[in-house]
Design an enzyme around this catalytic site. Structure first.
Site, mmCIF file in Angstrom:
data_model
loop_
_atom_site.group_PDB
_atom_site.id
_atom_site.type_symbol
_atom_site.label_atom_id
_atom_site.label_comp_id
_atom_site.label_asym_id
_atom_site.label_seq_id
_atom_site.Cartn_x
_atom_site.Cartn_y
_atom_site.Cartn_z
ATOM 1 C CD GLU A 83 -3.800 7.504 17.182
ATOM 2 O OE1 GLU A 83 -4.767 7.780 17.902
ATOM 3 O OE2 GLU A 83 -3.789 6.546 16.409
ATOM 4 C CB CYS A 97 4.896 1.541 17.474
ATOM 5 S SG CYS A 97 4.029 1.263 15.925
ATOM 6 C CB CYS A 104 -1.770 4.548 5.269
ATOM 7 S SG CYS A 104 -0.868 3.384 4.227
ATOM 8 C CB CYS A 108 -4.568 -2.774 4.517
ATOM 9 S SG CYS A 108 -2.953 -2.656 3.735
ATOM 10 C CB CYS A 111 -5.393 -0.948 8.175
ATOM 11 S SG CYS A 111 -4.340 0.315 8.884
ATOM 12 C CB CYS A 328 -1.022 -4.295 14.933
ATOM 13 S SG CYS A 328 -0.703 -4.481 13.204
HETATM 14 S S1 SF4 Z 1 -1.817 -1.842 7.287
HETATM 15 FE FE1 SF4 Z 1 -2.659 0.252 7.333
HETATM 16 S S2 SF4 Z 1 -0.910 1.587 7.654
HETATM 17 FE FE2 SF4 Z 1 -0.122 -0.426 7.009
HETATM 18 S S3 SF4 Z 1 0.050 -0.247 4.775
HETATM 19 FE FE3 SF4 Z 1 -1.970 -1.100 5.159
HETATM 20 S S4 SF4 Z 1 -3.312 0.709 5.233
HETATM 21 FE FE4 SF4 Z 1 -1.228 1.455 5.445
#
Ligand code: SF4
Length: 339
Positions: A83, A97, A104, A108, A111, A328
């Site tokens: 995206e 962006c 990823c 986190c 996220c 975000c």
């Molecule tokens: S916020 Fe999401 S995209 Fe960014 S480093 Fe952490 S897991 Fe990865």
């Protein structure tokens, strides 16, 4: 598509070298989406290029619009989804962006991207093509991309070489010609790369996904903090500021009853006082991959007030596009994301 490969193809087929410049301008200044559109080229050359090269590696699957934000869902050759988000700011900035990985590996807790199974790094071309897609979209409105932030899916500093090469293309006067100061790379804290990036010669910016004001909480929210703890991260940030003489943006997503109390705000003040810093406060956007909640507006205001009173520069960043999951922490390549 690699211009170098086309250059070799031109040499092999005795195509005059000025055609390469025309091709470069067609792609990066006129934002053509097919070789057929390059009318200066003889028909035979267009056909040859079509047979041998793809101008797009990514395929546009859908666009979703809300007031000021447009999210582009793109499909890679290996059938994965990424995206890209265009943010139309009231002051005229047109910020893209970009994603740099397919999901990823850092996981986190808040996220949506990190909640999905990590696949791979994006190539330099896949990163650049995201900006090309948006540029083509804006061209129809006589507008152009003014800013690029590496804050989409993935951790940019785990794809360092491709990020750096893509920045050179964005900044190149003969290509996108986007000023280095208008390009920001965000990291969750890959410390060795922050030191390396501090020596990168262009005046590009750095943002840190901070999200917690103390080491313990940060480790809970962001597992990467176990490997690269907050005190070490701040040392790397200080080195960046020393070498670049540039302030760093700290992204802090306020999550209800997790990191949004008065105590947390005071800890953040203590962490950032006497540092060249700007805090972007974001309001958590609920999504299907976590149980976290959005804080009340009173809590957000209280948090900002404490930062203001202590002279920590900060702004509440309006999460453009949270109604289209384009804000975000919400990018999840949603055609394939897990529930
Ligand atoms: S916020 Fe999401 S995209 Fe960014 S480093 Fe952490 S897991 Fe990865």
């Amino acid at each position: 598509m690699e211009l170098k490969e086309i250059e070799e193809f031109f040499k092999k087929n005795n195509v005059p070298s000025f055609r390469l410049k025309q091709l470069n301008d067609a792609i990066y200044k006129q934002y053509v989406s097919s070789f057929e559109e390059i009318k200066q080229f003889p028909k035979k050359l267009r056909e040859d290029l079509n047979r041998n090269f793809n101008i797009n590696e990514l395929k546009l699957i859908e666009t979703k619009k809300s007031n000021n934000t447009i999210k582009f869902l793109l499909k890679t050759k290996d059938e994965e989804y990424i995206e890209t988000v265009l943010m139309n700011h009231n002051d005229g900035r047109r910020t893209v962006c970009v994603s740099c990985q397919i999901f990823c590996p850092l996981g986190c807790k808040f996220c949506a991207t990190g909640a999905n199974q990590y696949k791979r790094n994006l190539t330099k071309n896949e990163i650049i093509e995201q900006v090309l897609f948006v540029s083509r979209y804006l061209k129809n409105k006589n507008e152009r991309v003014t800013n690029v932030v590496y804050m989409g899916m993935g951790e940019p500093f785990l794809n360092y070489e491709n990020i750096i090469e893509s920045i050179h293309i964005l900044n190149d006067k003969d290509k996108f010609n986007i000023g280095a100061r208008h390009i920001t790379v965000s990291t969750a804290g890959i410390i060795p790369k922050i030191y390396e990036y501090a020596k990168f010669p262009l005046q590009t910016r750095l943002a840190i996904s901070l999200h917690a004001p103390n080491n313990e909480l940060r480790s809970k929210l962001m597992p990467i903090n176990n490997k690269y703890p907050l005190p070490e991260l701040m040392k790397a940030c200080d080195e960046f500021v020393k070498l670049k003489n540039k302030r760093i943006s700290y992204e802090y997503v306020l999550i209800d009853n997790i990191n949004d109390s008065t105590k947390h705000a005071i800890q953040l003040v203590n962490l950032l006082k006497n540092r060249k810093a700007h805090v972007n406060l974001l309001i958590y956007n609920p999504h299907p991959f976590s149980d976290f909640k959005k804080p009340t507006i009173e809590k957000v205001k209280n948090f900002k007030k404490i930062l203001d009173e202590n002279n920590i520069q900060c702004s509440i960043r309006k999460s453009l596009g949270d109604d289209i999951s384009g804000a975000c922490g919400q990018l999840s390549g949603n055609k394939k994301s897990k529930k």
